[in-house]
Design a protein around this motif. Sequence first.
Motif, PDB file in Angstrom:
ATOM      1  N   PRO A 145      -1.764 -12.302   3.439  1.00  0.00           N
ATOM      2  CA  PRO A 145      -1.686 -11.236   2.424  1.00  0.00           C
ATOM      3  C   PRO A 145      -2.305 -11.640   1.092  1.00  0.00           C
ATOM      4  CG  PRO A 145       0.421 -11.498   3.542  1.00  0.00           C
ATOM      5  CD  PRO A 145      -0.425 -12.648   3.970  1.00  0.00           C
ATOM      6  N   GLU A 164      -2.800  -1.043  -2.277  1.00  0.00           N
ATOM      7  CA  GLU A 164      -1.788  -1.841  -1.569  1.00  0.00           C
ATOM      8  C   GLU A 164      -1.465  -1.275  -0.196  1.00  0.00           C
ATOM      9  OE1 GLU A 164       1.701  -2.472  -3.861  1.00  0.00           O
ATOM     10  OE2 GLU A 164       0.661  -3.486  -5.509  1.00  0.00           O
ATOM     11  N   ASP A 165      -1.390   0.059  -0.101  1.00  0.00           N
ATOM     12  CA  ASP A 165      -1.088   0.669   1.200  1.00  0.00           C
ATOM     13  C   ASP A 165      -2.193   0.379   2.214  1.00  0.00           C
ATOM     14  OD1 ASP A 165       1.286   1.692   0.251  1.00  0.00           O
ATOM     15  OD2 ASP A 165       0.413   3.629  -0.299  1.00  0.00           O
ATOM     16  N   LYS A 187      -1.897  -3.170   3.421  1.00  0.00           N
ATOM     17  CA  LYS A 187      -0.803  -3.327   4.390  1.00  0.00           C
ATOM     18  C   LYS A 187      -1.226  -2.868   5.783  1.00  0.00           C
ATOM     19  CE  LYS A 187       2.993  -2.864   1.060  1.00  0.00           C
ATOM     20  NZ  LYS A 187       4.125  -2.011   0.580  1.00  0.00           N
ATOM     21  N   GLU A 212       0.865  -7.444  12.203  1.00  0.00           N
ATOM     22  CA  GLU A 212       2.315  -7.657  12.205  1.00  0.00           C
ATOM     23  C   GLU A 212       2.658  -9.073  12.659  1.00  0.00           C
ATOM     24  OE1 GLU A 212       4.296  -4.726  14.496  1.00  0.00           O
ATOM     25  OE2 GLU A 212       3.560  -3.020  13.314  1.00  0.00           O
TER      26      GLU A 212
END
Length: 651
Positions: free
Chosen positions: A369, A382-383, A386, A391
């Motif tokens: 990240p 930011e979205d 992500k 994951e």
Amino acid sequence: MREDVESLDIKDVTANWVNAVVLERQIEDRIKALADLSHTPLFFGRLDYLHTTQEGQRFYIGRRHVHDADGDPMVIDWRAPVSQPYYQASKQHPQDVGLRRRFGYTGGELTAYEDEHLSDPTELERTSRLLQAEIERPRVGPMRDIVATIQPEQDEIVRSGLSGTVCVQGGPGTGKTAVGLHRVAYLLYAHRERLARTGTLVIGPNRSFLHYIEQVLPALGELEVQQATVDDLVAHVEVRGTDQAATAVVKGDARMAEVLRRAVRSHVTLPKEPLMVVRGSRRWRVPAYELEEIVRELTERDIRYGAARDALPQRIAHAVLVRMEQAGEAPDDRVQNAVARNAAVKAVVKECWPAVDPAKLVLRLLSDPEFLAEHACGILDEDEQKLLLWEKPARSVKTAKWSAADAVLVDEATDLVERTASLGHVVVDEAQDLSPMQYRAVGRRCTTGSATVLGDLAQGTTPWATQSWAQALTHLGKPDAVVEELTAGFRVPREVIAYASRLLPHMSPGLAPVESVRENPGSLEIRRAEPAALDADVVAACRDALAHEGSIGLIAADARVAPLAEALASAGLPYLAPGEETTAETRLTLVPASLAKGLEYDYVVLDEPSAVVDGEPDERTGLRRLYVALTRAVSGLTVVHAAELPGQLEG
């Protein structure tokens, strides 16, 4: 002609074994190019000229050049300039042609001919019956060439020059795929030596499509054209995973190119210590500020990362040689190369400009990240960041579950490190479904060449589908490309295309519908079925279609393929998967709607249109998928449904 080549004796022709091997290969290729093709006549037309340099001359027009034993031409290649009036001449502009004759064939046998007296003012211009019959001829097997039926507007695109990129917007049945393939054949004829050096490539949406078109160019004598999908081009990593639509959209966004560029360049650091090179009893010192200037200069030139890394030791070595010359020595290139290989110089290069593995770089971006945030700052919010992060971060390149979009990112990073080889000409079909990053991947393969871009904005069925050709061509690196539009439909019957065009205002407002030149009354049938009897009614519709001559396509939503396959098997109806070649015994193909694009069948049975729409993530994409499915039929379309038809189809 083939027998003449086969009889050549080259035992005493070549000076050495290398030349002999090359000559043997050329002869083998020539024999392959002259192979007989069943049911493919060598000539299909004739031109009788009136005046000018061709006065009184008669030329037979065919798929390839044919000469007699004395070398005199018997058939002229359709791509030759003297053949062009066969496609372009008309009553208004006869182009010095007195008579144009079209020949009709059945099963490879000459069965008819038709004359047009272009210079006779008393003869009315009419639609060619043989031309219409050839267009409507049932098809079994892969796609055929269209050299006998090329229309004037298509011919202009086919014969456009090699230097320019052409984008062809065309609705279903307008022949854009055939135009793209025949343009390749024409360019190979007109610029053979150049393209033999630089290469040509045809890019299709999937393997089924490539198998469908693979016989077109060989039938025209062209055997060396490569075929691939975009996934084939970017196969740097093994694709084993998939992305959610929102994630794939971000990964396919052109902004990712800048994120990757920043990430690659972040590995460059400025030197902090001076360099000391020891040669024999002498020591040569290069101060840190001078090393810093060398690194900054290479950075500002913005050349490929790998090329700059290769140049750095030579630049440092040059600085050492300047000092040697100032001290009275006379070093040459060998000394400079030796200094560039010096351990101290290598250590500076490794510290300031370390090697970058593109796959590892992308792996880190998708797993770390902080690393992603550092290089995506001001580019992705930011979205979006992500969405990009995995994951479960992978530990290595080999264990990572790369997606198709990830592979394109690796390809972009690879090009930032080392320049991608460019081809002379690239054709990309169904281009409306490419993402901006995929366009960049294709564009890298023709940076020094040209391209033919084929597609239909109304058939875009991916979440990242092209919204305008101007944007797409910019991402491709060809913003000055000419956009040509084909609006006349030759394949899909007027009744079918009119029915499908009801969807256009709801999915592609402003896009003009295709005007089909073919009327085929009774070509469209809508059948309502009871829910419990849907599968049986679909099988019955397939049996009815098989009563006609030609290929049959049963198109259904992907989720409906398995139950329909079981119903066909229970009914004893053999069927094929897309890409498998139809035969006289097995003419039915079961086609998932997601693979229908670019394919054509004489008769199509469409199962449950609402299921096709509901199988997509949003209604607009679903309507476009339905539009594709509705327009695969050449002679007839039967729609079988139990649920209510989508409201957009209501007339």
